[in-house]
Write a protein that holds these residues in place. Structure first.
Motif, PDB file in Angstrom:
ATOM      1  N   LYS A  56       4.451  78.977  82.553  1.00  0.00           N
ATOM      2  CA  LYS A  56       4.501  79.997  81.414  1.00  0.00           C
ATOM      3  C   LYS A  56       3.082  80.765  81.416  1.00  0.00           C
ATOM      4  CE  LYS A  56       4.915  77.606  77.041  1.00  0.00           C
ATOM      5  NZ  LYS A  56       4.852  76.400  76.304  1.00  0.00           N
ATOM      6  N   ARG A  69      10.168  89.157  71.694  1.00  0.00           N
ATOM      7  CA  ARG A  69       9.485  89.181  70.252  1.00  0.00           C
ATOM      8  C   ARG A  69       9.523  90.847  69.613  1.00  0.00           C
ATOM      9  NH1 ARG A  69       4.443  85.371  71.555  1.00  0.00           N
ATOM     10  NH2 ARG A  69       5.360  83.240  71.073  1.00  0.00           N
ATOM     11  N   GLN A  80      10.754  85.838  61.734  1.00  0.00           N
ATOM     12  CA  GLN A  80       9.519  86.063  62.212  1.00  0.00           C
ATOM     13  C   GLN A  80       8.657  84.772  61.686  1.00  0.00           C
ATOM     14  OE1 GLN A  80       7.843  87.764  64.081  1.00  0.00           O
ATOM     15  NE2 GLN A  80       9.486  89.524  64.501  1.00  0.00           N
ATOM     16  N   PRO A  81       7.632  84.301  62.227  1.00  0.00           N
ATOM     17  CA  PRO A  81       7.369  84.602  63.578  1.00  0.00           C
ATOM     18  C   PRO A  81       8.410  83.963  64.692  1.00  0.00           C
ATOM     19  CG  PRO A  81       6.158  82.624  62.669  1.00  0.00           C
ATOM     20  CD  PRO A  81       7.000  83.032  61.745  1.00  0.00           C
ATOM     21  N   GLU A  83       8.628  81.657  68.104  1.00  0.00           N
ATOM     22  CA  GLU A  83       7.860  80.952  68.724  1.00  0.00           C
ATOM     23  C   GLU A  83       8.378  80.280  70.007  1.00  0.00           C
ATOM     24  OE1 GLU A  83       4.806  79.606  67.742  1.00  0.00           O
ATOM     25  OE2 GLU A  83       4.974  80.889  65.957  1.00  0.00           O
ATOM     26  N   GLU A  84       7.635  79.891  70.784  1.00  0.00           N
ATOM     27  CA  GLU A  84       8.429  79.506  72.275  1.00  0.00           C
ATOM     28  C   GLU A  84       8.460  78.017  72.323  1.00  0.00           C
ATOM     29  OE1 GLU A  84       4.459  80.230  75.217  1.00  0.00           O
ATOM     30  OE2 GLU A  84       4.694  81.450  73.552  1.00  0.00           O
ATOM     31  N   SER A  86       7.984  74.122  74.103  1.00  0.00           N
ATOM     32  CA  SER A  86       6.986  73.674  75.015  1.00  0.00           C
ATOM     33  C   SER A  86       7.289  73.603  76.406  1.00  0.00           C
ATOM     34  CB  SER A  86       6.823  71.994  74.379  1.00  0.00           C
ATOM     35  OG  SER A  86       6.401  71.918  73.175  1.00  0.00           O
ATOM     36  N   ILE A 107      13.306  79.758  72.790  1.00  0.00           N
ATOM     37  CA  ILE A 107      12.469  80.457  71.619  1.00  0.00           C
ATOM     38  C   ILE A 107      13.174  80.039  70.300  1.00  0.00           C
ATOM     39  CG2 ILE A 107      11.384  82.357  72.993  1.00  0.00           C
ATOM     40  CD1 ILE A 107      13.634  84.143  71.619  1.00  0.00           C
ATOM     41  N   SER A 108      12.194  80.201  69.258  1.00  0.00           N
ATOM     42  CA  SER A 108      12.947  79.778  67.851  1.00  0.00           C
ATOM     43  C   SER A 108      12.154  80.630  66.974  1.00  0.00           C
ATOM     44  CB  SER A 108      13.037  78.237  67.695  1.00  0.00           C
ATOM     45  OG  SER A 108      11.486  77.849  67.622  1.00  0.00           O
ATOM     46  N   GLY A 109      13.090  80.808  65.882  1.00  0.00           N
ATOM     47  CA  GLY A 109      12.451  81.314  64.519  1.00  0.00           C
ATOM     48  C   GLY A 109      12.811  80.607  63.481  1.00  0.00           C
ATOM     49  N   LYS A 113      17.611  79.327  66.833  1.00  0.00           N
ATOM     50  CA  LYS A 113      17.203  79.298  68.258  1.00  0.00           C
ATOM     51  C   LYS A 113      17.719  80.065  69.191  1.00  0.00           C
ATOM     52  CE  LYS A 113      15.981  74.291  67.366  1.00  0.00           C
ATOM     53  NZ  LYS A 113      16.154  73.143  67.873  1.00  0.00           N
TER      54      LYS A 113
END
Length: 161
Positions: A56, A69, A80-81, A83-84, A86, A107-109, A113
């Motif tokens: 990461k 992004r 938006q937003p 997110e990545e 874990s 990633i997801s929003g 996903k």
């Protein structure tokens, strides 16, 4: 005259009295199993987090995430937003003067996903060249290529700056 003390519980039938473990066996064993499984799960989760940390913080990861992004198609598909996740799956390594990275970034929003696949390399301290940088968006069958025009040309002609 003194009377004999009352018999202990369980001794009236001639059996010795039960100890604490025997009396509480119904909840001690399930609790022990839950504690062992919880400890194993926590240790696994902690190990995955520690293995993901170097990936990461790497330059290819950060560049790929920034490009995803910034891409209008990704913003439209995921919202938006962005997110990545874990955990990152992949590897990054260096042999002699060549560094290579291969990762799968989740990633997801708010709308869904996606997964970013990247393969990158660099020689010495030059900039990272993405041999593959694509994202699989929900509802689309083809992958979206996030590489620059120069990186696409470099992959086709093998004539890189």
């Amino acid at each position: 005259m003194s009377a004999a003390p009352p018999p202990l519980p369980g001794s009236a039938s001639g059996k010795p009295p039960r100890n604490w473990f025997q009396r509480n066996l119904k909840w001690v064993l399930p609790l022990a199993v839950v504690v062992m499984l919880g400890g194993w799960g926590l240790a696994s989760w902690s190990g995955f987090r520690q293995m993901s940390a170097p990936l990461k913080s790497s330059e290819p990861y950060q560049q790929a995430l920034a490009r995803a992004r910034a891409a209008p198609e990704v913003q439209a598909a995921l919202g938006q937003p962005i997110e990545e996740a874990s955990f990152v799956f992949g590897n990054i390594g260096r042999f002699a003067d060549v560094s290579q990275a291969s990762m799968l970034i989740r990633i997801s929003g708010p709308h869904g996903k996606a997964g970013i696949n990247l393969e990158a390399s660099r020689s010495g301290n030059a900039a990272w060249q993405f041999d593959k940088l694509s994202i699989t968006l929900p509802g689309r069958h083809e992958k979206l290529d996030l590489r620059t025009a120069d990186e696409k040309l470099c992959a086709v002609t093998a004539h890189c700056p």
